[in-house]
Design a protein around this motif. Structure first.
Motif, PDB file in Angstrom:
ATOM      1  N   THR A   4       0.837  -1.197   0.000  1.00 47.18           N
ATOM      2  CA  THR A   4       0.000   0.000   0.000  1.00 47.18           C
ATOM      3  C   THR A   4       0.869   1.243   0.000  1.00 47.18           C
ATOM      4  OG1 THR A   4      -0.131   0.133   2.403  1.00 47.18           O
ATOM      5  CG2 THR A   4      -1.860  -1.132   1.287  1.00 47.18           C
ATOM      6  N   CYS A   6      -0.153   5.188   0.967  1.00 46.35           N
ATOM      7  CA  CYS A   6      -1.163   6.175   1.342  1.00 46.35           C
ATOM      8  C   CYS A   6      -0.779   7.529   0.745  1.00 46.35           C
ATOM      9  CB  CYS A   6      -1.272   6.289   2.859  1.00 46.35           C
ATOM     10  SG  CYS A   6      -2.565   7.422   3.388  1.00 46.35           S
ATOM     11  N   LEU A 119     -10.916   9.983   5.739  1.00 37.85           N
ATOM     12  CA  LEU A 119     -10.889   9.233   4.485  1.00 37.85           C
ATOM     13  C   LEU A 119      -9.420   9.094   4.104  1.00 37.85           C
ATOM     14  CD1 LEU A 119     -12.286   7.996   1.981  1.00 37.85           C
ATOM     15  CD2 LEU A 119     -12.131  10.265   0.955  1.00 37.85           C
ATOM     16  N   ASN A 120      -8.961   7.857   4.044  1.00 34.71           N
ATOM     17  CA  ASN A 120      -7.582   7.577   3.672  1.00 34.71           C
ATOM     18  C   ASN A 120      -7.597   6.979   2.273  1.00 34.71           C
ATOM     19  OD1 ASN A 120      -7.456   8.130   6.379  1.00 34.71           O
ATOM     20  ND2 ASN A 120      -6.729   6.139   6.983  1.00 34.71           N
ATOM     21  N   TYR A 121      -6.792   7.519   1.391  1.00 31.75           N
ATOM     22  CA  TYR A 121      -6.755   6.916   0.073  1.00 31.75           C
ATOM     23  C   TYR A 121      -5.343   6.896  -0.490  1.00 31.75           C
ATOM     24  CZ  TYR A 121      -7.108  11.709  -1.806  1.00 31.75           C
ATOM     25  OH  TYR A 121      -6.904  13.031  -2.108  1.00 31.75           O
ATOM     26  N   GLY A 122      -5.176   6.016  -1.459  1.00 37.05           N
ATOM     27  CA  GLY A 122      -3.881   5.820  -2.080  1.00 37.05           C
ATOM     28  C   GLY A 122      -3.949   4.640  -3.026  1.00 37.05           C
ATOM     29  N   GLU A 146      -1.523  15.207  -6.161  1.00 38.20           N
ATOM     30  CA  GLU A 146      -1.594  15.306  -4.711  1.00 38.20           C
ATOM     31  C   GLU A 146      -0.528  16.254  -4.156  1.00 38.20           C
ATOM     32  OE1 GLU A 146      -3.766  14.316  -2.361  1.00 38.20           O
ATOM     33  OE2 GLU A 146      -4.978  13.813  -4.078  1.00 38.20           O
TER      34      GLU A 146
END
Length: 151
Positions: A4, A6, A119-122, A146
């Motif tokens: 992952t 982030c 809200l965590n996104y990646g 970003e």
């Protein structure tokens, strides 16, 4: 197993339509929120720890998956906004996704501060798998966007 990366952790606001009972309150608590139907996707396991361990009007706490299943399960924030604008359901999302509705006062951001509501996104990909050149290019474009955003 997965890898992952982030890209952002954004605070989330809980919102309702301007005529909602909670829109008139000076302060709102988590128990207040749980008293109304939620309109959102299933909430991630990390949010389970921040909620009381009983089912409420907002949704059902699934002990097996450790996910919050809202009473009105939608897959997109656009659908959630439509539901919230038409009744007493509540939803949550990043402020930028409801900026237009906040500006025209059709939606109200409730006065609720919940540090774990983010809200965590990646990116997520399978560990040990090669990513295609197109995928790597896309990831780089998103990283650059970003970085420019920077807020």
């Amino acid at each position: 197993h997965q890898e992952t990366e982030c890209l952002r952790i954004s605070p989330v606001v809980v919102c309702c339509w301007s005529g909602h009972l909670l829109a008139q309150m000076a302060t709102v608590s988590v128990p207040d929120i749980l008293g109304f139907p939620g309109a959102c996707p299933a909430l991630p396991a990390r949010m389970f720890d921040g909620l009381p361990k009983v089912s409420k009007t907002f949704g059902i706490l699934d002990e097996t998956t450790k996910r919050v299943i809202p009473r009105i399960w939608v897959e997109t924030f656009s659908d959630a906004k439509s539901v919230v604008l038409s009744g007493d359901a509540l939803s949550a999302g990043p402020r930028q996704l409801i900026a237009k509705e906040l500006d025209d006062a059709s939606l109200i951001a409730l006065p609720l501060v919940v540090p774990w509501l983010t809200l965590n996104y990646g990116f997520i990909w399978r560990r040990g798998r090669s990513l295609s050149p197109a995928c790597l290019a896309f990831m780089q474009i998103v990283r650059e966007i970003e970085q420019k955003r920077g807020d």
